[in-house]
Design an enzyme around this catalytic site. Sequence first.
Site, PDB file in Angstrom:
ATOM      1  N   SER A  94       0.865  -1.185   0.000  1.00 53.47           N
ATOM      2  CA  SER A  94       0.000   0.000   0.000  1.00 53.47           C
ATOM      3  C   SER A  94       0.895   1.226   0.000  1.00 53.47           C
ATOM      4  CB  SER A  94      -0.846  -0.011   1.279  1.00 53.47           C
ATOM      5  OG  SER A  94      -1.423   1.254   1.515  1.00 53.47           O
ATOM      6  N   TYR A 108      -2.404  -0.941  10.465  1.00 52.97           N
ATOM      7  CA  TYR A 108      -2.303  -1.106   9.008  1.00 52.97           C
ATOM      8  C   TYR A 108      -0.967  -0.576   8.497  1.00 52.97           C
ATOM      9  CZ  TYR A 108      -4.011  -0.982   4.131  1.00 52.97           C
ATOM     10  OH  TYR A 108      -4.196  -1.174   2.777  1.00 52.97           O
TER      11      TYR A 108
HETATM   12  P1  NAD Z   1     -11.342  -6.306  -0.148  1.00 52.03           P
HETATM   13  O1  NAD Z   1     -11.975  -6.108   1.179  1.00 52.03           O
HETATM   14  O2  NAD Z   1     -12.153  -6.067  -1.384  1.00 52.03           O
HETATM   15  O3  NAD Z   1     -10.728  -7.761  -0.244  1.00 52.03           O
HETATM   16  C1  NAD Z   1     -10.046  -8.344   0.835  1.00 52.03           C
HETATM   17  C2  NAD Z   1      -9.997  -9.837   0.615  1.00 52.03           C
HETATM   18  O4  NAD Z   1      -9.374 -10.439   1.753  1.00 52.03           O
HETATM   19  C3  NAD Z   1     -11.374 -10.475   0.488  1.00 52.03           C
HETATM   20  O5  NAD Z   1     -11.322 -11.531  -0.442  1.00 52.03           O
HETATM   21  C4  NAD Z   1     -11.613 -11.018   1.888  1.00 52.03           C
HETATM   22  O6  NAD Z   1     -12.556 -12.078   1.953  1.00 52.03           O
HETATM   23  C5  NAD Z   1     -10.221 -11.481   2.242  1.00 52.03           C
HETATM   24  N1  NAD Z   1     -10.027 -11.694   3.664  1.00 52.03           N
HETATM   25  C6  NAD Z   1     -10.363 -10.869   4.692  1.00 52.03           C
HETATM   26  N2  NAD Z   1     -10.041 -11.437   5.864  1.00 52.03           N
HETATM   27  C7  NAD Z   1      -9.464 -12.639   5.565  1.00 52.03           C
HETATM   28  C8  NAD Z   1      -8.909 -13.685   6.343  1.00 52.03           C
HETATM   29  N3  NAD Z   1      -8.866 -13.617   7.693  1.00 52.03           N
HETATM   30  N4  NAD Z   1      -8.423 -14.775   5.718  1.00 52.03           N
HETATM   31  C9  NAD Z   1      -8.458 -14.856   4.354  1.00 52.03           C
HETATM   32  N5  NAD Z   1      -8.962 -13.894   3.570  1.00 52.03           N
HETATM   33  C10 NAD Z   1      -9.448 -12.799   4.171  1.00 52.03           C
HETATM   34  O7  NAD Z   1     -10.057  -5.384  -0.146  1.00 52.03           O
HETATM   35  P2  NAD Z   1      -9.093  -4.816  -1.308  1.00 52.03           P
HETATM   36  O8  NAD Z   1      -9.245  -3.356  -1.313  1.00 52.03           O
HETATM   37  O9  NAD Z   1      -9.216  -5.587  -2.561  1.00 52.03           O
HETATM   38  O10 NAD Z   1      -7.693  -5.091  -0.600  1.00 52.03           O
HETATM   39  C11 NAD Z   1      -6.799  -6.098  -1.021  1.00 52.03           C
HETATM   40  C12 NAD Z   1      -5.406  -5.727  -0.552  1.00 52.03           C
HETATM   41  O11 NAD Z   1      -5.031  -4.474  -1.139  1.00 52.03           O
HETATM   42  C13 NAD Z   1      -5.260  -5.540   0.957  1.00 52.03           C
HETATM   43  O12 NAD Z   1      -4.043  -6.082   1.402  1.00 52.03           O
HETATM   44  C14 NAD Z   1      -5.251  -4.032   1.125  1.00 52.03           C
HETATM   45  O13 NAD Z   1      -4.585  -3.626   2.277  1.00 52.03           O
HETATM   46  C15 NAD Z   1      -4.536  -3.617  -0.134  1.00 52.03           C
HETATM   47  N6  NAD Z   1      -4.755  -2.232  -0.538  1.00 52.03           N
HETATM   48  C16 NAD Z   1      -6.004  -1.788  -0.844  1.00 52.03           C
HETATM   49  C17 NAD Z   1      -6.163  -0.475  -1.211  1.00 52.03           C
HETATM   50  C18 NAD Z   1      -7.496   0.085  -1.572  1.00 52.03           C
HETATM   51  O14 NAD Z   1      -7.607   1.311  -1.708  1.00 52.03           O
HETATM   52  N7  NAD Z   1      -8.523  -0.721  -1.749  1.00 52.03           N
HETATM   53  C19 NAD Z   1      -5.062   0.395  -1.268  1.00 52.03           C
HETATM   54  C20 NAD Z   1      -3.809  -0.097  -0.953  1.00 52.03           C
HETATM   55  C21 NAD Z   1      -3.677  -1.421  -0.586  1.00 52.03           C
END
Ligand code: NAD
Length: 260
Positions: free
Chosen positions: A142, A155
Site C-alpha cells: 500500500s 495497518y
Molecule cells: P477487499 O476487502 O475487497 O478484499 C479483501 C480480501 O481479503 C477479500 O477476499 C476477503 O474475503 C479477504 N479476507 C479478509 N479477511 C481474511 C482472512 N482472515 N483470511 C483470508 N482472507 C481474508 O479489499 P481490497 O481493497 O481488494 O484489498 C486487497 C489488498 O489491497 C489488501 O491487502 C489491502 O490492504 C490492499 N490495498 C487496498 C487499497 C485500496 O484502496 N482498496 C489500497 C492499498 C492497498
Amino acid sequence: MFLQGKTALVTGSTSGIGLAIARTLASAGANVMLNGFGDAASIEATRAEIAGGGTKVGYDGADLTDAEAVERLVRRTADEIGPVDILVNNAGIQHVAPVDAFPVDKWNLVIALNLSAAFHTIRLTLPAMKEKGWGRIINTASAHSLVASPNKSAYVAAKHGIAGLTKTVALEVAQAGITANCISPGYVWTPLVENQIPDTMRTRGLTREQVMNDVLLAAQPTKRFVSVDQVAGLALFLCRDEAAAITGANLSMDGGWTAQ
Ligand code: NAD
C-alpha cells in the site's frame, strides 16, 4: 497464454484487487487457487466463471490469521492444483482508530492477516519454487508501506512490515530465479475502501462526499481512484520474463501520492 501450466495462489481473491489479479492470471493461462471470505454461492459462481476460461480454478476459505489454516491451504493447493509458482499475498483488512484507543484484538488481527500470513505463505511455498528455479512473489502492500496516515497504526505498521519482508526475501532468493516485490496502490475503489467510509465519517464528523474527496483522494494528486485492473495488470507484468530483474522493489501505483 504465457502462464500456462503455472499455479497461482492469490489470497483474498473473493473480492476487490485479489479477484482482479486472479482473473487476470487465469486469463494468461495460470491455474489458480482462490481464497477469501464471502457468500458460498457467489464464490462458487465466480470460481466456475473463471474456470470457464479453460484453466483449473479451486477455492479454499482458509482464515489466514490462523497459521495452521495457511499450512492446510498451501498443502491443498499443491495437491489439487500444483505446487505454487506465483504467490500473491493480497488478503488484508483495515481498522481505523487513534492508537491510544486502538482495540488490542483489532491490532492483533490486522498484523496477523496483513503481515504474518504472508510470512507463512512465503515460508511454505518457497521450497517448491527453489526446486523449480522459478517463482514470483507479489505482495499487495500500500502507499501506507511508505507513508503514514493518522488512525491507521496497525495497518501502516503491517504494510511497512511487508515491504521489509519483501526486500529480505528478494535478497535471500536473488539467485534462485525467484522475484519478490510489493505493489503499493493508493486508494483503489474496492469494498475495503467503501467499508472504511462510515468509520471515517464518524471519527471526523464528515459527510460521505467529504470523506471521498477531502480525505481519501486528498493525498492522491490525480484525484482518481486506482482501478483493480490497473493493479492486476502490474501483477501480470511481474510474472513475465521481462520482469525477471525487478526484485525487492516496492512499486507505487498511487496517482502520485508518495511523490509529494
Ligand atoms: P477487499 O476487502 O475487497 O478484499 C479483501 C480480501 O481479503 C477479500 O477476499 C476477503 O474475503 C479477504 N479476507 C479478509 N479477511 C481474511 C482472512 N482472515 N483470511 C483470508 N482472507 C481474508 O479489499 P481490497 O481493497 O481488494 O484489498 C486487497 C489488498 O489491497 C489488501 O491487502 C489491502 O490492504 C490492499 N490495498 C487496498 C487499497 C485500496 O484502496 N482498496 C489500497 C492499498 C492497498
